[in-house]
Design an enzyme around this catalytic site. Structure first.
Site, PDB file in Angstrom:
ATOM      1  N   ASP A 145       0.525  -1.153   0.036  1.00 40.70           N
ATOM      2  CA  ASP A 145       0.176   0.253  -0.179  1.00 40.70           C
ATOM      3  C   ASP A 145       1.006   1.236  -0.108  1.00 40.70           C
ATOM      4  O   ASP A 145       2.001   1.254   0.666  1.00 40.70           O
ATOM      5  CB  ASP A 145      -0.794   0.127   1.443  1.00 40.70           C
ATOM      6  CG  ASP A 145      -2.244  -1.209   0.986  1.00 40.70           C
ATOM      7  OD1 ASP A 145      -2.398  -1.246   0.100  1.00 40.70           O
ATOM      8  OD2 ASP A 145      -1.947  -1.969   2.558  1.00 40.70           O
ATOM      9  N   ASP A 179      -6.820  -0.859  -4.481  1.00 44.56           N
ATOM     10  CA  ASP A 179      -8.159  -1.313  -3.911  1.00 44.56           C
ATOM     11  C   ASP A 179      -9.232   0.430  -4.895  1.00 44.56           C
ATOM     12  O   ASP A 179     -10.012   0.291  -4.718  1.00 44.56           O
ATOM     13  CB  ASP A 179      -7.576  -0.085  -2.604  1.00 44.56           C
ATOM     14  CG  ASP A 179      -6.567  -1.722  -1.597  1.00 44.56           C
ATOM     15  OD1 ASP A 179      -6.967  -2.381  -1.735  1.00 44.56           O
ATOM     16  OD2 ASP A 179      -5.732  -1.462  -1.695  1.00 44.56           O
TER      17      ASP A 179
END
Length: 201
Positions: A145, A179
């Site tokens: 991330d 995402d």
């Protein structure tokens, strides 16, 4: 361009952007390193997690394996849904939406399945792609991330119930391209819900 090829192109480009960004961050940033992009509200911050939303973990290695296998089953279902939607000649926005959701799910599966066997994790150093001594094993890789948007930080007013007086960051989640694709696809499905879920005559 046929809707089949629109779906293929959407999936390909979304996966390409997701994986290039993750590999770049992994091989150029030390874990925890961050760079401010715009003011203080858009930050690139390198972190990793075991694949659950908001970094939650459960069940150790067994939970991680279950989560990865569940995602593989879910992706199969999404692909079946996409195929049926294309055959019905549904609105292009719906095709793009499902394609983005599929690409997002696959993007994070790639991390979970393969990153543990192709990357190392040196202490206080950047990772090596196709490392001789990778950090994990197949199905136990960590999801990369890096997108962080702390739009507001401060202490909440005392009069607020439960959270009054506490320090708060909005938006404090750190996420990745995959995402983002899932979120954008879901928003598109919400906007075009009548075309995505037509009522049967």
């Amino acid at each position: 361009m046929s809707k089949k090829y629109i779906a293929i192109l959407t999936i390909f480009l979304a996966l390409l952007i997701d994986q290039i960004s993750k590999i770049y961050i992994k091989t150029h940033f030390v874990l925890g390193e961050e760079v401010t992009v715009f003011s203080d509200w858009f930050v690139i911050h390198f972190t990793e997690n075991n694949g659950m939303a908001w970094g939650f973990e459960f069940g150790g290695k067994t939970g991680k394996l279950f989560l990865t296998l569940f995602r593989l089953v879910a992706v199969t279902g999404i692909m079946y849904w996409l195929t049926k939607t294309i055959k019905r000649n549904t609105h292009t926005a719906v095709i793009v939406a499902i394609s983005l959701i599929f690409a997002g799910a696959v993007g994070n599966i790639i991390d979970s399945v393969f990153y543990g066997i192709i990357f190392d994790t040196p202490y206080n150093g950047v990772a090596t792609l196709f490392a001789e001594k990778p950090y994990g094993e197949m199905f136990y890789g960590k999801v990369v991330d890096m997108l962080y948007f702390p739009m507001w930080e401060g202490t909440l007013p005392e009069w607020l119930p439960f959270f009054g007086g506490k320090y708060f960051t909005f938006f404090n989640a750190i996420f990745n391209g995959a995402d983002s694709w899932i979120f954008i696809g879901t928003v598109l499905l919400f906007i075009f819900n009548k075309q995505a879920f037509p009522k049967e005559d």
